[in-house]
Design a protein around this motif. Sequence first.
Motif, PDB file in Angstrom:
ATOM      1  N   ALA A 419       9.216  -3.741  10.775  1.00  0.00           N
ATOM      2  CA  ALA A 419       7.937  -3.928  10.098  1.00  0.00           C
ATOM      3  C   ALA A 419       7.878  -3.071   8.841  1.00  0.00           C
ATOM      4  N   HIS A 420       8.294  -1.820   9.014  1.00  0.00           N
ATOM      5  CA  HIS A 420       8.264  -0.935   7.854  1.00  0.00           C
ATOM      6  C   HIS A 420       9.195  -1.432   6.769  1.00  0.00           C
ATOM      7  N   ASN A 423       7.809  -4.559   5.369  1.00  0.00           N
ATOM      8  CA  ASN A 423       6.543  -4.353   4.672  1.00  0.00           C
ATOM      9  C   ASN A 423       6.739  -3.784   3.273  1.00  0.00           C
ATOM     10  N   ASN A 424       7.712  -2.904   3.108  1.00  0.00           N
ATOM     11  CA  ASN A 424       7.972  -2.319   1.784  1.00  0.00           C
ATOM     12  C   ASN A 424       8.292  -3.393   0.742  1.00  0.00           C
ATOM     13  N   ILE A 426       7.912  -6.568   1.035  1.00  0.00           N
ATOM     14  CA  ILE A 426       6.813  -7.527   0.961  1.00  0.00           C
ATOM     15  C   ILE A 426       5.697  -6.956   0.096  1.00  0.00           C
ATOM     16  N   GLY A 427       5.545  -5.635   0.228  1.00  0.00           N
ATOM     17  CA  GLY A 427       4.507  -4.960  -0.549  1.00  0.00           C
ATOM     18  C   GLY A 427       4.722  -5.155  -2.042  1.00  0.00           C
ATOM     19  N   PHE A 428       5.922  -4.783  -2.418  1.00  0.00           N
ATOM     20  CA  PHE A 428       6.080  -4.900  -3.882  1.00  0.00           C
ATOM     21  C   PHE A 428       6.191  -6.331  -4.334  1.00  0.00           C
ATOM     22  N   ASN A 431       2.674  -7.578  -4.615  1.00  0.00           N
ATOM     23  CA  ASN A 431       2.021  -7.027  -5.784  1.00  0.00           C
ATOM     24  C   ASN A 431       2.594  -7.574  -7.066  1.00  0.00           C
ATOM     25  N   ASN A 432       3.917  -7.717  -7.070  1.00  0.00           N
ATOM     26  CA  ASN A 432       4.567  -8.273  -8.264  1.00  0.00           C
ATOM     27  C   ASN A 432       4.065  -9.681  -8.491  1.00  0.00           C
ATOM     28  N   GLY A 434       1.231 -10.794  -7.659  1.00  0.00           N
ATOM     29  CA  GLY A 434      -0.121 -10.644  -8.216  1.00  0.00           C
ATOM     30  C   GLY A 434      -0.061 -10.383  -9.710  1.00  0.00           C
ATOM     31  N   GLU A 435       0.846  -9.469 -10.056  1.00  0.00           N
ATOM     32  CA  GLU A 435       1.029  -9.138 -11.470  1.00  0.00           C
ATOM     33  C   GLU A 435       1.437 -10.383 -12.240  1.00  0.00           C
ATOM     34  N   GLN A 438      -1.225 -12.615 -12.943  1.00  0.00           N
ATOM     35  CA  GLN A 438      -1.997 -12.120 -14.078  1.00  0.00           C
ATOM     36  C   GLN A 438      -1.277 -12.435 -15.380  1.00  0.00           C
ATOM     37  N   TYR A 439       0.033 -12.126 -15.338  1.00  0.00           N
ATOM     38  CA  TYR A 439       0.852 -12.356 -16.533  1.00  0.00           C
ATOM     39  C   TYR A 439       0.769 -13.821 -16.925  1.00  0.00           C
ATOM     40  N   ASP A 442      -2.306 -14.741 -18.542  1.00  0.00           N
ATOM     41  CA  ASP A 442      -2.287 -14.244 -19.918  1.00  0.00           C
ATOM     42  C   ASP A 442      -1.430 -15.130 -20.806  1.00  0.00           C
ATOM     43  N   GLN A 498       4.242 -11.268   6.505  1.00  0.00           N
ATOM     44  CA  GLN A 498       3.388 -10.137   6.910  1.00  0.00           C
ATOM     45  C   GLN A 498       2.802 -10.398   8.295  1.00  0.00           C
TER      46      GLN A 498
ATOM     47  N   ILE B  16       8.711  -0.253  -5.563  1.00  0.00           N
ATOM     48  CA  ILE B  16       7.312   0.077  -5.308  1.00  0.00           C
ATOM     49  C   ILE B  16       6.766   0.842  -6.496  1.00  0.00           C
ATOM     50  N   THR B  19       6.195  -1.409  -9.321  1.00  0.00           N
ATOM     51  CA  THR B  19       5.034  -2.250  -9.053  1.00  0.00           C
ATOM     52  C   THR B  19       3.748  -1.478  -9.309  1.00  0.00           C
ATOM     53  N   GLY B  85       3.983   1.291   5.452  1.00  0.00           N
ATOM     54  CA  GLY B  85       4.189   0.081   6.259  1.00  0.00           C
ATOM     55  C   GLY B  85       4.445   0.455   7.702  1.00  0.00           C
ATOM     56  N   PHE B  86       4.610   1.727   7.947  1.00  0.00           N
ATOM     57  CA  PHE B  86       4.904   2.187   9.305  1.00  0.00           C
ATOM     58  C   PHE B  86       3.603   2.620   9.979  1.00  0.00           C
ATOM     59  N   LYS B 107       0.757  -0.924   3.921  1.00  0.00           N
ATOM     60  CA  LYS B 107       1.636  -1.806   3.126  1.00  0.00           C
ATOM     61  C   LYS B 107       1.817  -3.112   3.872  1.00  0.00           C
ATOM     62  N   PRO B 108       1.892  -4.245   3.332  1.00  0.00           N
ATOM     63  CA  PRO B 108       1.613  -4.497   1.895  1.00  0.00           C
ATOM     64  C   PRO B 108       0.118  -4.413   1.618  1.00  0.00           C
ATOM     65  N   TRP B 109      -0.208  -3.761   0.508  1.00  0.00           N
ATOM     66  CA  TRP B 109      -1.613  -3.489   0.228  1.00  0.00           C
ATOM     67  C   TRP B 109      -2.273  -4.625  -0.517  1.00  0.00           C
ATOM     68  N   ARG B 111      -4.512  -5.625  -3.539  1.00  0.00           N
ATOM     69  CA  ARG B 111      -4.744  -4.992  -4.842  1.00  0.00           C
ATOM     70  C   ARG B 111      -6.187  -4.518  -4.977  1.00  0.00           C
TER      71      ARG B 111
END
Lengths: 665, 125
Positions: A419-420, A423-424, A426-428, A431-432, A434-435, A438-439, A442, A498, B16, B19, B85-86, B107-109, B111
């Motif tokens: 999961a950890h 999740n890392n 997946i997190g970025f 978010n990327n 999402g960015e 946005q991009y 724009d 997730q 990260i 990001t 994430g842990f 995580k994942p958060w 925004r």
Amino acid sequence: MVPLSLTFLILIAIFLYTGYYIREQGMHHAINHRYQGVSTLFQELEKQRIDLMTAVLQYAGQQEDLHKAMLQGDRERLLRIAQPFFSQLKTQHGVTHFYFHGIDSRTFLRLHQPERFGDVVERKTFVTAQQTKNPSAGFELGPLGTYTLRAVVPWYSTSNQLLGYLELGQELDQVLANLKRVTGTEFLIMVDKAYLQRDAWEEGMRMLKREPDWGQFTSQVLINRTTNSFPPSERYLFPSKGNDPHHYNFSDNGKYFQVKAFPLLDAKQRAIGNFVMMVDITEERNRFIMFMLRIGLFTLVLCGALFGFAYRTLGRMDRTLVQVRQDLVGEVEKAEQLNSRLMIEVAERKRAEEDLKSLNQTLERRILDRTRKLESLNSELEGQRRELERAYEDLKVNQSTILHQDKMASIGQLAAGVAHDINNPIGFVTNNLGELEQYLKDISQFIGFQAEMIEKLRPDDKVLELVAAKRKELHIDEAVDDLDDIIQESLEGTRRVQGIVQNLRKFSRIDEDEYELVDIHECLDSTVTISSNELRYKADVIRHYGNLPKIYCYPGQLNQVFMNLLINAAHAMDDYGQIEIATWQQSGSVFIRFVDTGSGISEEVQGRIFEPFFTTKDVGTGTGLGLSIAYDIIQKHAGDIWVDSEPGQGTSFTIRLPARERLEP
Amino acid sequence: MNNDIRILCVDDEPNILSTLQRFFRRDNVQLLLADSAEEAMKLLQEKGPVQIILSDYRMPGMNGVEFLQQVHLLWPQTKGILLSGFADLGAVSSAIDDDSIFRYVRKPWDRNELRGVIDEALSLS
């Protein structure tokens, strides 16, 4: 022999003592008798003397020349006339005193002592004669200690005129001498000192040519006696008190005397002293001793003879008797020995019997004990065996449970790690994205703005065509249109990843395994998600969730139960079916039911499905633990699990859990 | 947000960090980046304190909770936000209790969620 001798001796002693006693008695009687005789004799002698003296006095009183002399008061003449008479009286009759008393009670003349006259006479005999005018007589104790027999007669003249009194007296000696001569008894006359005056008495004694000894005795003096022998003790001289007939014996100068005292009475009948009789019993005693000796000797000889005879006869008899007794004793002893031997034997027999009996009892008891012990041991062993079996089963189950739980825990940890790790990125990525969105906005905005600007510049058609051609060639519009979808789809993908990770974690919460407040529906959902790989091609999952409170439980363990039931249901499908999950709440309990449209379970198998290691799957496919673990877990939650099934009609498993909404201690 | 705002991001994952860099691109903030707790401490000592620290939990060397606890001792005004994430919530919750961690963001958060947390932290500092 000793008893016999003793008997003889005692007999002889008794005999001798009896002899002595009889003699004593005899002597006692003899002395009393003698006293009686002496008393009588004494009285007779006294009377005789008194009569004699009275007669003499009466004769003398009739002599007229004496009257004349008295009337004239001529003492010389009286003396002269009476003297020869007195002398005659003195020698012939032992008269020692001759008085002429006047009527004035004074002594006119003492013939025995003429020089003394004129003294008043107060003697009893005189006073009596004076008062009675008759003759009077009796023994009188004189002031000199003389015990004198006196006789007084009133003296009358021929004209019957009282001239005075005539008195004769004689000492006791004469009487005693007569008494001694007649009775053969010695006498001692004792007088109490109270009636005497020492000087006068001593003088009187000397006058009578006796030797006075005032201190010879304590309370009395000896005034007359017929012998020189004296008892050794003064008490012999006193009469025994009361009627005591006792008398005393004593020896003096080789002579033996028997002595007894009696009271001595005077004319006034006063006991003025003691009249002691002493009998010479020497002869008698010697005779008696001789007699006793003879008798003793005779008895001894007789006894000896008897003794000898007895010794011989009795000895023989005795010996026979002894022999017989010994024989008897021997017999008795033998009998006793025999008897005791018999007794011992009997006792031994008895003991042996009892021993045998108790041994038997003991044996029986022991056998019983042994049997019981064996039985209990057996049952114990059986119990132990069963326990062991059960323990073994438990161990097997536990081991498998542990293995299984270990596996699940590993999965859980793995899931957490995964999961950890997932999740890392997946997190970025999210978010990327999402960015990027946005991009893109724009950029799209900018492209639109650019196109607008290009229009406004009104370039030639050629440029517009080129731009349009390039746009078309590069599919810019499509790309712009599609980019948003791409981003949305990618975001959807990340969301799903997730979700999977989350469900994996939720499912594998076995690692936490904490008793906590849990939403059962959440558990069911995550389990379904995890199991979707298995379920997807076998069945549709339909959920009919009721309204459930959150309850306290071990969610990881419950998830395991749910998964087992779901997987089993999926495996029960022949082709493709339906799994319905229903939940509801009823009277403090939460119910979860899994109903499948699978092949169903036979009744026989239904009874065993919760047994550990029971499986209908091929070897190596299933562990046979799934349902038993499920059963254990539900039990641990104080709940129930049961099955309803019919072959060909599908199966339903129902779980009841207590709806614990509070943490109970 | 103005240029006075200083935010430190700590994560061993460079993606990260980039990001997060992009996340704050349009905000006028001074952003510091470190790939480990040790590096972050060094940065803080060199360049002075920050208002907000965003830290990962699981990192080689010192973990996020320990790091934020140390920071809290040195600069109590700094708000620490744990990004992880842990799900070892036990360790985290104790840190939250003693104020060394301001917030925990999983995580994942999201925004918007993260932005809200940061705004909250800034409004308090």
